[in-house]
Design an enzyme around this catalytic site. Structure first.
Site, PDB file in Angstrom:
ATOM      1  N   ALA A 165       0.838  -1.209   0.000  1.00 23.92           N
ATOM      2  CA  ALA A 165       0.000   0.000   0.000  1.00 23.92           C
ATOM      3  C   ALA A 165       0.868   1.251   0.000  1.00 23.92           C
ATOM      4  O   ALA A 165       0.629   2.196  -0.761  1.00 23.92           O
ATOM      5  CB  ALA A 165      -0.938  -0.011   1.199  1.00 23.92           C
ATOM      6  N   GLY A 210       2.453  -0.341   6.741  1.00 19.81           N
ATOM      7  CA  GLY A 210       1.891  -1.593   6.239  1.00 19.81           C
ATOM      8  C   GLY A 210       0.985  -2.245   7.269  1.00 19.81           C
ATOM      9  O   GLY A 210       1.213  -2.132   8.473  1.00 19.81           O
ATOM     10  N   GLU A 267       0.595  -7.702   7.606  1.00 19.18           N
ATOM     11  CA  GLU A 267       1.164  -8.781   8.409  1.00 19.18           C
ATOM     12  C   GLU A 267       0.992  -8.596   9.903  1.00 19.18           C
ATOM     13  O   GLU A 267       0.969  -9.562  10.664  1.00 19.18           O
ATOM     14  CB  GLU A 267       2.651  -8.938   8.055  1.00 19.18           C
ATOM     15  CG  GLU A 267       2.788  -9.513   6.651  1.00 19.18           C
ATOM     16  CD  GLU A 267       4.184  -9.410   6.070  1.00 19.18           C
ATOM     17  OE1 GLU A 267       4.952 -10.343   6.230  1.00 19.18           O
ATOM     18  OE2 GLU A 267       4.484  -8.375   5.433  1.00 19.18           O
TER      19      GLU A 267
END
Ligand SMILES: Cc1cc2nc3c(=O)[nH]c(=O)nc-3n(C[C@H](O)[C@H](O)[C@H](O)COP(=O)(O)OP(=O)(O)OC[C@H]3O[C@@H](n4cnc5c(N)ncnc54)[C@H](O)[C@@H]3O)c2cc1C
Lengths: 341, 754
Positions: B508, B718, B721
């Site tokens: 992203a 991010g 994860e």
């Protein structure tokens, strides 16, 4: 999968004729009946079962899929689907353990496809059996040895095993049928016969590739489960890591006939722990005539697992099996059932 | 300078590709129609170590429809093994007759039909020259060595941890383990290769379009310009499609030999051995603290299994050592070479296993201190990266803990283990920290816009199920003041401008920043033309002050003109720009490297002035049956703070999916290995347990707002994860609270608690 011819049996005599060569061995059986196919087709894709002829018996479902409750007991057609029987109101009321063993098995999709006859004949989940790249598997290749005994045996049997095979019988329904004195109705080339459910699967006898006492061409047409005071106060408890869609780590089918606090008669089946659908007359005997409390329940479970043999990965099974049975017994005792039938 | 990011982002937006996905119109790699394909089936080894002595193929060749069988003998010299992401060596397949691991590709059958290929593969007879293999930790024959470090990746160390530990008022010292796990993306591993003269097209789900292209070209000795990779949609990757694996080049060779497209759809069980996996770890953690809970010593060591040739390891101590303030740090990582396939990235590769040890250990320490576990984290919270001494660009860890704790009702917890129950079920509440470094990579993008406001954005980025198309559409449309519905996004094709690997949760940030840059170029050109044009209402304004908003080009005073007018001034047709972005801190040549298939990334711990991470907190309730010990998880509350949230709708899915996978890693997942033969035994989705719907609890996700303009111009951290990280420990901590039994080996199952 290997090429095979596909045939449909329109009636029982055709099934017996087309199926005359149904062998009893695993890989070498040249003819297989096909009901829901959820065991058979899987194992054919895995190259474990290699029939040259597949006889589709689903047309027999027109006559052999009924569920009937009479004063003598419950009759279940062999081609009834698992979902139909699991949801049947008579079964749920009068034989809750049977309904539960089915509704806790597999998934909705599988239960909609799978038949009772196929269910009791489902094969072990032993990974060494289900993957032909393993050389040694006495069930798949007679005389080749057993890889599981010294290998990964987390979900292998601890009851009824021998040094040739420790494969576990994974089905749920069979555990209840074994406990509840059920009979299997068979129809074959030389006519119909009845077999005690506990005689359908052979005990470990050095020939694990031979799993049942069915004769060539014999079709299971149905099951009779006798009436008994214990069927209403019954349950099937299935213990597993996932909440659903998993075979049992340990399970117990329990039916109790109570005289107040005292056990008049008990029916006990054990799943997830045994080589074949397992009934424990030893545990039943411990309970008869005694008040059912934690101590008697434990004594019964000790009797049930007295003969357990473990192989490392499944060392936990006897203990989990005992706890499962204690829980099932105490839970069955407290079921809100009126003893009058 | 970027606009106010709150103006651009944060509006829940349904996936622009959602309808295509749920109607089957979206083409995954093996759905791409190719003319007259032949079908490949892999023959894989049934031993883990040795050689292929010989292959008996007569019975296989006799199967009607079989066209070709590739073996070491006939194609071995035609390809080199694929380059690895870590630059090191890996196991071979058909290049030699050597067998390195169970399930290694040893032949490929090609036939007119899928079924014929399968049947023939079953009929291939292999004569093995077998040697006794080493399966995993403690197996005879494994080789243990320290992992290789570089100047950039030294094991964190500071002060004198041994002495501090010896002197600590309170300490814990424990060993933990995490099992082998496989990604099992629902889309199987597939490859379809088509030649058109010298041009090779590869359809294969990938997280690195340009990387795959360059790698396969190199394997085959081709000019990369002759190779095109296409992967418009990926049915889950989780790291499994980041690197190039062996099958691709062989399928290309098979197609070349036949002069015909060849399609491979490997089976679920083959996916366990022809791709990568998360290797099992063992860890040693020792924490020392003073009575008030302040950490004085931190010791964390890991052991990780890898293949014989590869030194692959994830070394999660690099994250754990930065988690809490501590003056004395010692860490070490060892690799254990066994006869196994080479492991690889899997969702939060270092953090998932290593944070299990740290966050379990923090709970053990809190218990030893008789302190609330949240308070222990608060006491040791830090604004400074304890390893490098650089400040965290932002760190909202305690805000996450506090908001999630409030939502969860943590204040109602009786800290005494075994004290909470509901009938026959023991109740346990546990919590743990989540964290993940904030990474960003270089990228290029092409953007075209018409006077009618129709936008097309093209870049070889990767839709691995996260909502990547929609991130790009939102960024382009909102930055240009146009509509998401009028934006067409093309990804997943190496004929488009290159983007770094979709890994490390950088997608992203990477794609939004490069697309924003392209939009900024459009804005600049329109603004400069408008301010110079006497006919424009914006004539004479400062071009830098103009913005594209609501379908207009707008000045600070409110004067504006329609987008169409502004665009028509600079072009009669379509305005197209090509943007490239090398994020701050990139090494020289990062963008140029993209065109050679090199995947660079600026990492959270590799920046000049700051350390960049996202943070979160998990809270979970477990219920353990008092007799039979099944573990159920009725509810989860997780809070995350991760900078700008581009699309809250898909972000929610990422967080939730991560948390759920964390539960799965705690309670279900483990690839089982037969120790004698070093072969996997539960390589299918019936026996490799993952949660089913009935196991999925009520998962509440909270997003704690955070602004961080140091991570990148758009402030995007991010989120792909972080959701999985720490959940395994939160569950273990809850199990301890429920039962008083501390389980340090995953997964935790009924049998662990008998
Ligand atoms: C993923 C998965 C999970 C599962 N989980 C469970 C579980 O939790 N619990 C459980 O109990 N089961 C479980 N099962 C097994 C499932 O219940 C059986 O596969 C199913 O009941 C078999 O019925 P079928 O009609 O499909 O049999 P088929 O596959 O058609 O037949 C199975 C075998 O029985 C023979 N056969 C079938 N009908 C007759 C007949 N009338 N007379 C003689 N021979 C016959 C066939 O020749 C074949 O050898 C699971 C299966 C799968 C695939």
């Amino acid at each position: 999968m290997r090429p095979f011819t596909y045939e449909r049996a329109g009636d029982l005599s055709e099934a017996s004729r087309l199926g005359a060569n149904t062998g009893q061995g695993q890989t070498d059986a040249p003819v297989q009946f096909l009901a829901g196919g959820t065991t058979l087709v899987d194992l054919m894709k895995l190259d474990v079962l290699r029939p040259t002829r597949v006889v589709d018996i689903s047309p027999l479902g027109a006559d052999l899929a009924g569920v009937a409750l009479t004063s003598r007991g419950l009759h279940l057609g062999a081609l009834a689907t698992m979902s139909k029987v699991a949801e049947h109101p008579d079964v749920r009321r009068a034989y809750p353990a049977i309904a539960e063993s089915l509704s806790l098995a597999a998934s909705d999709q599988l239960r909609n496809m799978a038949s009772l006859g196929g269910n009791v004949l489902q094969r072990t989940r032993c990974p060494y059996y289900r993957d032909p790249s393993w050389e040694a598997c006495n069930k798949r290749r007679p005389g080749s040895g057993c890889t599981a005994i010294q290998g990964y045996n987390h979900n292998h049997a601890v009851l009824g095993v021998d040094e040739n095979c420790i494969a576990q019988y994974p089905g749920d329904l069979g555990v209840v049928l074994a406990a509840f004195d059920a009979e299997v109705e068979l129809s074959g080339p030389s006519g119909a016969r009845l077999l005690a459910f506990t005689s359908l699967h052979r005990p470990a006898d050095g020939e694990p590739h031979l799993e049942t006492n069915l004769r060539p061409g014999e079709v299971i047409t149905g099951f009779n489960v006798p009436a008994g005071a214990w069927t209403r106060r019954s349950l099937y408890l299935k213990v597993r890591d996932r909440s659903s869609y998993e075979f049992a780590l340990a399970s117990a089918a329990v039916g109790l006939d109570m005289d107040g606090e005292t056990v008049r008669q008990a029916r006990i089946g054990l799943g997830g722990v045994a080589y074949r659908p397992w009934r424990s007359p030893e545990a039943e005997a411990v309970l008869v005539g005694k008040p059912l409390d934690e101590a008697t329940a434990k004594a019964a479970t000790d009797a049930a697992f007295a003969g357990a043999v473990t192989h490392g990965g499944n060392d936990f099974k006897p203990e989990l099996g005992r706890r499962t049975l204690v829980r099932a017994l105490l839970q069955a005792q407290s079921l809100p059932v009126s003893e009058a039938s | 300078m970027p606009r106010d990011t709150a103006e651009l982002f944060g509006k829940p937006t349904p996936r622009i590709d959602g309808v295509a996905k749920v109607t089957g119109a979206a083409r995954y790699a093996s759905d791409e129609p190719v003319a007259n394909p032949a079908f490949a089936w892999l023959v894989t080894s049934a031993i883990a170590r040795g050689r292929v002595g010989g292959l008996r193929l007569d019975s296989a060749k006799a199967v009607p429809g079989v066209i070709d069988i590739l073996t070491h003998d006939n194609v071995g010299a035609l390809a080199q093994p694929p380059a690895q992401m870590d630059g090191g060596p890996t196991t071979t397949t058909l290049e030699t007759d050597q067998i390195w691991h169970d399930g290694q590709i040893i032949a490929i059958v090609v036939a007119e039909s899928f079924e014929a290929a399968r049947e023939a593969a079953n009929r291939v007879e292999v004569d093995y020259v077998a040697e006794p293999p080493s399966a995993t930790f403690d197996s005879p024959g494994v080789q243990v060595e320290p992992h290789k470090t570089t100047e950039d990746s030294k094991d964190p160390a500071k002060g004198d941890a041994a002495a501090a530990l010896a002197a600590a008022e309170v300490k814990i010292d424990a060993r933990y383990s995490t099992p082998t796990q496989h990604h099992n993306p629902i889309e199987l591993f597939t490859t379809t290769c088509v030649w058109d003269g010298p041009h090779l097209t590869i359809y294969e789900g990938s997280q690195a379009m340009w990387g795959l292209k360059a790698n396969v070209a190199k394997q085959l000795g081709m000019d990369p310009a002759m190779v095109r990779t296409i992967s418009r949609f990926v049915g889950g990757a989780f790291g499994s499609r980041g690197g190039t694996t062996s099958r691709t080049a062989w399928i290309a060779i098979a197609a070349k030999r036949l002069g015909r497209p060849v399609k491979l759809v490997a089976t679920r069980d083959q996916g366990f051995t022809i791709a990568t996996y998360r290797a099992e770890t063992r860890q040693h953690l020792a924490l020392g603290a003073s009575r008030d809970g302040k950490l004085t010593a931190f010791v964390h060591e890991g052991w990780e299994v890898t293949s014989r040739p590869s030194g692959y390891n994830v070394a999660g101590v690099d994250t754990t050592a930065r988690m809490y303030a501590c003056p004395n740090i010692a860490t070490a990582v060892h690799v254990v070479h066994a006869d196994r396939n080479t492991p690889g990235f899997m969702r939060a590769p270092p953090e998932t296993p290593y944070m299990f040890a740290l966050e379990s250990g923090m709970d053990e320490l809190a218990h030893a201190l008789n302190m609330d576990p949240i308070e222990l984290r608060r006491v040791n919270d830090t604004k400074i990266d304890p390893v490098s001494g650089k400040p965290f660009s932002s760190r909202s860890l305690m805000a996450c803990f506090d908001q999630a704790a409030a939502k969860f009702g943590w204040s109602g917890r009786n800290p005494k283990p075994g004290s909470m129950r509901d009938g026959d079920w023991l109740i346990g509440w546990g919590c743990a920290t989540a964290t993940y470094p904030t990474n960003i990579g270089p990228a290029a993008a092409r953007l075209a816009v018409t006077p009618e406001g129709k936008v097309t954005v093209q870049l070889a980025a990767h839709e691995i199920g996260t909502g990547a198309y929609t991130v790009v559409a939102i960024t382009a449309a909102r930055s240009l003041g146009l509509k998401v519905d009028d934006t067409t996004v093309m990804l997943g094709d190496s004929s488009l401008p290159p983007v770094t690997v979709a890994g490390g949760s950088n997608n992203a940030a990477t794609t939004a920043n490069v697309v924003y840059k392209a939009c900024e170029e459009v804005r600049r050109r329109l603004a400069e033309a408008a301010t110079a044009d006497p006919a424009s209402p914006l004539h004479g304004a400062d071009a830098a002050s103009l913005q594209l908003k609501g379908g207009t080009l707008m000045g600070p005073t409110g004067a504006s003109e329609p987008f169409k007018a502004a665009l028509s001034r600079v072009t009669g047709g379509v305005l197209e720009v090509h943007a490239e972005n090398a994020p701050q801190g990139s090494k020289p040549g990062a963008v140029a490297g993209l065109y050679e298939g090199k995947s660079a990334m600026v990492r959270g711990t590799g920046r000049e002035n700051v350390t960049t991470f996202a943070f979160g907190a998990h809270f979970v309730e477990v219920r353990v049956h008092e007799r039979t010990r099944e573990i159920r998880t009725p509810r989860v509350v997780s809070a995350f703070s991760a900078g700008t949230i581009v699309n809250p709708m898909t972000a929610h899915s990422q967080f939730m999916g991560g948390a759920l996978w964390g539960l799965s890693a705690a309670l279900f997942e483990a690839t089982e290995i037969d120790r004698k033969t070093a072969r996997y035994v539960n390589h299918n989705l019936a026996d490799y347990l993952i949660p089913v719907n009935a196991d999925v609890p009520d998962i509440q996700v909270l997003v704690v707002p955070e602004e961080d303009d140091q991570v990148n111009p758009l402030g995007i951290k991010g989120i792909g994860e972080i959701g999985i990280v720490g959940m395994n420990a939160a569950v273990a901590n809850a199990v301890f609270h429920a039962t008083g039994t501390r389980i340090r080996d995953l997964p935790i199952r009924a049998e662990s608690l008998l």
